[in-house]
Enzyme design. Structure first.
Site, PDB file in Angstrom:
ATOM      1  N   HIS A 128      -4.684  -4.702  -3.519  1.00 52.25           N
ATOM      2  CA  HIS A 128      -3.382  -4.808  -2.949  1.00 52.25           C
ATOM      3  C   HIS A 128      -3.413  -4.231  -1.632  1.00 52.25           C
ATOM      4  CE1 HIS A 128      -1.664  -4.400  -6.984  1.00 52.25           C
ATOM      5  NE2 HIS A 128      -2.166  -3.323  -7.418  1.00 52.25           N
ATOM      6  N   CYS A 170      -1.095  -8.457   0.116  1.00 53.62           N
ATOM      7  CA  CYS A 170       0.045  -8.148   0.644  1.00 53.62           C
ATOM      8  C   CYS A 170       0.094  -7.763   1.915  1.00 53.62           C
ATOM      9  CB  CYS A 170       1.112  -7.433  -0.384  1.00 53.62           C
ATOM     10  SG  CYS A 170       1.626  -8.258  -1.670  1.00 53.62           S
TER      11      CYS A 170
END
Length: 309
Positions: A128, A170
């Site tokens: 992440h 991301c």
């Protein structure tokens, strides 16, 4: 092939969906040094890939987190990139769900190894992320900590050698809606792609006596970072088929890894992600039919090839 055909599974973004406190970056003196290091130059246009070993490839695979949703599909990415890098003759080391301190320890230990007989270093991180921040299993860390142990004089045995970092995560929460192309532009794109497929013959690197010289190089020289998406945007991952970026990277390395120059190969990865993938989230109109554009930050000073040893 209809490149916009939806897959039966919904896609996810590699984002934690909320902002946590960013960990402060360490300030280090490693990016400047008065020490002069000797470097063996074989061919000025190409990195020397004729060492005894290809080099170490580290894979940080983060699936489970203390406070974030699990990254379904990342194990497939891990297995695929591990196999591809093994086929390219890297010494592949895989680490799953490490905490921040453990990630930093792995990188520190790697930096103090002797890389004299290795061509290069390669690190893949899948996790992440958000703005300039990545997540380990317990907390976040700034992305530049991945390479700070290898720049400047921090790792003398890697001076003058390519240090390659690939990041699937991301980099924000913006969505790329894409830009519609009319038929004439699409035809032009196809023609350019077809022309690009006629690759020139790989240059021959002549063997000969190396010349030992001493000179200064920039602290950030010979570093390449490729992000799965550009700054501020989501990066997509399919829970069954894996992330778009890692799939495209594996496809290109598997077919062209021993023959195509690295930046040319990575441009093909960017093209594949840009044109052949589109999000499929039918229950969410905001997230559905979105695009992704990888980003290459290169400080390489020579051409990179991975010829068979």
């Amino acid at each position: 092939m209809d490149v916009f055909a939806p897959t039966p599974e919904s896609d996810f973004v590699d984002n934690n969906s909320r902002v946590l406190a960013q960990e402060a970056s360490r300030i280090s003196d490693i990016i400047s040094s008065p020490v002069v290091h000797g470097i063996e130059i074989v061919d000025d246009a190409h990195y020397d890939m004729g060492h005894e070993r290809r080099g170490v490839a580290v894979i940080f695979n983060h699936k489970h987190f203390l406070h974030l949703a699990p990254r379904q599909g990342t194990d497939l990415d891990r297995d695929n990139i591990q196999q591809v890098l093994t086929d390219l003759q890297f010494d592949v080391r895989v680490y799953n769900d490490l905490k921040v301190d453990d990630v930093m320890q792995v990188l520190y230990n790697l930096a103090i190894e002797n890389h004299k007989n290795r061509d290069c270093l390669l690190v893949v991180t899948m996790t992440h992320g958000e703005h300039d921040v990545l997540y380990a299993s317990d907390r976040c860390f700034r992305v530049n900590r991945l390479w700070e142990n290898f720049i400047g004089n921090a790792c003398p045995s890697l001076l003058g050698k390519p240090k390659l970092f690939f990041i699937q995560a991301c980099r924000g929460d913006n969505l790329d809606r894409g830009v519609p192309l009319d038929q004439s532009i699409k035809q032009t794109v196809r023609m350019v792609a077809a022309a690009g497929a006629r690759e020139l013959a790989q240059p021959t690197i002549m063997s000969g006596r190396a010349k030992s010289i001493q000179y200064a190089i920039p602290s950030m020289a010979d570093l390449l970072v490729m992000y799965s998406t550009y700054k501020g945007h989501y990066s997509w991952r399919n829970p069954i088929q894996g992330s778009w970026f890692i799939r495209a990277l594996c496809d290109e390395l598997r077919v062209q890894g021993n023959s195509k120059e690295l930046l040319q190969l990575l441009t093909a990865v960017s093209r594949k992600v840009a044109y052949e993938f589109q999000s499929n989230v039918p229950g969410n109109q905001l997230m559905n039919s979105r695009k992704q554009m990888p980003c290459i930050v290169s400080m390489l000073t020579r051409l990179v090839y991975f010829p068979r040893k």
